[in-house]
Design a protein around this motif. Structure first.
Motif, PDB file in Angstrom:
ATOM      1  N   GLN A  16       5.120   8.124  -7.333  1.00  0.00           N
ATOM      2  CA  GLN A  16       3.700   7.782  -7.314  1.00  0.00           C
ATOM      3  C   GLN A  16       2.954   8.371  -8.515  1.00  0.00           C
ATOM      4  O   GLN A  16       1.882   7.894  -8.889  1.00  0.00           O
ATOM      5  N   GLU A  35       1.362   6.191 -11.180  1.00  0.00           N
ATOM      6  CA  GLU A  35       0.257   5.295 -10.854  1.00  0.00           C
ATOM      7  C   GLU A  35      -1.098   5.932 -11.202  1.00  0.00           C
ATOM      8  O   GLU A  35      -1.256   7.158 -11.149  1.00  0.00           O
ATOM      9  N   GLY A  36      -2.080   5.092 -11.517  1.00  0.00           N
ATOM     10  CA  GLY A  36      -3.394   5.578 -11.905  1.00  0.00           C
ATOM     11  C   GLY A  36      -4.169   6.239 -10.789  1.00  0.00           C
ATOM     12  O   GLY A  36      -5.029   7.094 -11.038  1.00  0.00           O
ATOM     13  N   ASN A  37      -3.892   5.846  -9.546  1.00  0.00           N
ATOM     14  CA  ASN A  37      -4.631   6.402  -8.403  1.00  0.00           C
ATOM     15  C   ASN A  37      -3.835   7.485  -7.678  1.00  0.00           C
ATOM     16  O   ASN A  37      -4.054   7.754  -6.498  1.00  0.00           O
ATOM     17  N   ALA A  38      -2.911   8.128  -8.396  1.00  0.00           N
ATOM     18  CA  ALA A  38      -1.996   9.078  -7.768  1.00  0.00           C
ATOM     19  C   ALA A  38      -2.727  10.211  -7.051  1.00  0.00           C
ATOM     20  O   ALA A  38      -2.412  10.553  -5.910  1.00  0.00           O
ATOM     21  N   LYS A  39      -3.735  10.783  -7.693  1.00  0.00           N
ATOM     22  CA  LYS A  39      -4.427  11.938  -7.095  1.00  0.00           C
ATOM     23  C   LYS A  39      -5.134  11.566  -5.794  1.00  0.00           C
ATOM     24  O   LYS A  39      -5.149  12.348  -4.837  1.00  0.00           O
ATOM     25  N   GLN A  40      -5.714  10.376  -5.754  1.00  0.00           N
ATOM     26  CA  GLN A  40      -6.373   9.934  -4.530  1.00  0.00           C
ATOM     27  C   GLN A  40      -5.357   9.723  -3.406  1.00  0.00           C
ATOM     28  O   GLN A  40      -5.608  10.050  -2.249  1.00  0.00           O
ATOM     29  N   VAL A  41      -4.198   9.193  -3.780  1.00  0.00           N
ATOM     30  CA  VAL A  41      -3.127   8.994  -2.794  1.00  0.00           C
ATOM     31  C   VAL A  41      -2.673  10.347  -2.246  1.00  0.00           C
ATOM     32  O   VAL A  41      -2.488  10.508  -1.029  1.00  0.00           O
ATOM     33  N   TYR A  42      -2.494  11.347  -3.127  1.00  0.00           N
ATOM     34  CA  TYR A  42      -2.082  12.677  -2.677  1.00  0.00           C
ATOM     35  C   TYR A  42      -3.114  13.269  -1.715  1.00  0.00           C
ATOM     36  O   TYR A  42      -2.760  13.908  -0.721  1.00  0.00           O
ATOM     37  N   ASN A  83       0.845  -1.182   0.000  1.00  0.00           N
ATOM     38  CA  ASN A  83       0.000   0.000   0.000  1.00  0.00           C
ATOM     39  C   ASN A  83       0.892   1.247   0.000  1.00  0.00           C
ATOM     40  O   ASN A  83       1.786   1.387   0.837  1.00  0.00           O
ATOM     41  N   ASP A  87      -5.211  11.587   0.236  1.00  0.00           N
ATOM     42  CA  ASP A  87      -5.141  10.851   1.500  1.00  0.00           C
ATOM     43  C   ASP A  87      -3.922  11.275   2.320  1.00  0.00           C
ATOM     44  O   ASP A  87      -3.999  11.428   3.545  1.00  0.00           O
TER      45      ASP A  87
END
Length: 497
Positions: free
Chosen positions: A305, A308-315, A2, A317
């Motif tokens: 990061q 990765e496709g989910n980069a914005k969501q990770v940022y 993760n 979070d």
């Protein structure tokens, strides 16, 4: 793994190389604030601010440029070599210039009797800029343990030399001035040993990092350097403006403050006020350390990061959880200020009321760092420069307006105003160019809760110390308890949808 867990793990490891050395360094503050006079500590505060300011200039954004082009070119060794040669060259020129023009520099800074300290400071800046690129290479190569080990060793040497000269030798001189242990000690040098110890630790750091240079094939790629400088120049503006926001309150202080009528020694009074400000500023150490260790881990993480496709969501979070932990630190320091105040000498406690302001300002600085990812990833660093310059203008303006009337309280509010303005400007610009759906609702709730808990403690202060600490402990528990329940509810709702 993760990505959030990976970042947390990296932050913890880099924390060893950031938190431990900075804590060791900050443990010198009780020593300085008890053994030095307020005006002497004011000199240390001011010159340390100059070191921090010129360090950013001598690094001129090459650290971030290295991370960017190491990924972009796929050849980190060539990027490292090019960065290193560039920084070495400019650092040498900087030291030579300071030595040549030391007389006018000392006159401008009003330090005619401290020319040697200015030269020491310049050499420290040059060596630290050189080693910062090497530390960046260790971070890029994911070698946090070596990174941490070298930084800890360096600071242990610095602390050891400070204890030897400032505490041991000073005590021994008073009882036995002819002791052979005092062969290198001059009681008149006093604060000079602070800078000698820092210089020695910087040299040791360079030596410990030198083995990786022996394995490096030095190549200066002019075309690459041109691209890196073009990318880094706006970051230099960001860095310089950022350091104006961070340290110019201390640099401008003695030019803005006036002593009350009848003060026998106005210069000592003004530097003493700066010493009080600098000492209480240090009480925000936990927030500063958290932001710094997060930055070391997050910068390469953010760039990696981005693929990765989910980069914005990770940022998004990362931002929320960063704020949660930062607010917990804010509450921990402010609600236990009766304990933290012993970190500095009692003669400096009169400035304790500015600590919450400085803590919140540093928290906003961390938020701004999180937000800055939009212009770094989009190669729009010119926007970062514009935002940082705007913040610098706010800093200077607020200091000029507030410090003459309110002293270091005005400087503290100027610090907070600057970062609040930068956060708002960066957020709204970022949403135009690289929109990220930050959890503003919960972030706002957490801010409101933390400030409410602080307000209850501050405005309804209990006289009995033991009872006050007990009540404040209960107030602190409320915050993580609410966050846990709210986040669990939030995750449950997302899972259902």
């Amino acid at each position: 793994m993760n990505p959030l867990k990976k970042l947390a793990g990296q932050t913890a490891i880099y924390g060893l190389g950031t938190l431990v050395p900075r804590l060791l360094n900050y443990f010198l503050v009780p020593l300085y604030t008890r053994l030095f006079l307020e005006d002497e500590y004011g000199v240390i505060t001011e010159l340390s601010s100059y070191i921090a300011f010129f360090f950013v200039i001598m690094l001129y954004g090459m650290e971030t440029a290295f991370f960017r082009y190491a990924v972009k070119t796929g050849d980190p060794k060539k990027v490292f070599s090019t960065s290193l040669i560039s920084v070495i060259s400019t650092s040498l020129l900087f030291v030579i210039a300071v030595v040549i023009f030391i007389e006018p520099i000392a006159d401008i800074l009003k330090y005619p009797n401290h020319k040697h300290l200015i030269i020491y400071s310049a050499i420290i800046v040059a060596i630290d800029a050189f080693t910062s690129i090497q530390f960046a290479y260790l971070r890029q190569q994911n070698r946090p343990f070596l990174f941490s080990a070298i930084r800890i060793i360096s600071v242990v040497i610095n602390v050891g030399l400070n204890l030897y000269f400032i505490w041991f030798c000073d005590s021994l001189y008073k009882s036995n001035p002819d002791s052979p242990f005092l062969i290198f000690y001059d009681p008149q040098f006093r604060i000079g040993y602070v800078f000698v110890a820092t210089l020695a630790s910087s040299i040791i750091t360079a030596l410990l990092l030198s083995p990786q240079l022996l394995k490096l094939k030095f190549v200066l790629d002019f075309n690459l350097l041109k691209q890196m400088l073009k990318y880094a120049f706006p970051l230099l503006i960001v860095g310089v403006a950022g350091m104006i926001n961070e340290v110019w309150d201390k640099i401008l202080f003695k030019y803005l403050v006036t002593a009350p009528p009848g003060t026998p020694d106005t210069e000592s009074y003004i530097m003493g006020q700066l010493g009080i400000y600098g000492a209480n500023y240090k009480l925000a150490v936990l927030m500063t350390l958290f932001v710094q260790m997060f930055r070391f881990a997050a910068e390469p993480f953010f760039f990696n990061q981005s693929k990765e496709g989910n980069a914005k969501q990770v940022y998004a979070d990362v931002m929320k959880y960063f704020i949660i932990f930062a607010l917990l630190i804010f509450l921990g320091v402010t609600l236990y200020i009766d304990i933290f105040k012993y970190f500095i000498g009692p003669k400096l406690w009169e400035g304790l009321y500015i600590v919450p302001i400085i803590l919140m300002a540093n928290l906003l600085m961390g938020i701004f760092f999180n937000l800055s990812i939009w212009y770094k990833l989009q190669d729009l660093t010119k926007y970062g420069a514009i935002i940082a310059i705007s913040g610098a203008v706010i800093t200077i303006l607020m200091n000029v307006l507030l410090v003459p009337a309110y002293g270091y309280l005005g400087a503290a509010w100027g610090h907070l105003s600057c970062y609040l303005f930068m956060v708002l400007l960066s957020y709204f610009q970022g949403q135009k160019h690289f929109p990220i759906s930050y959890d503003l609702k919960n972030i706002s709730i957490y801010f409101l809760l933390a400030l409410t808990l602080f307000g209850i403690s501050y405005f309804f202060k209990i006289e009995n110390l033991v009872l006050r600490l007990l009540v404040n402990s209960l107030l602190i528990i409320v915050f993580p308890g609410f966050v846990f329940i709210n986040e669990k509810y939030h995750l449950t709702r997302i899972a259902k949808h």
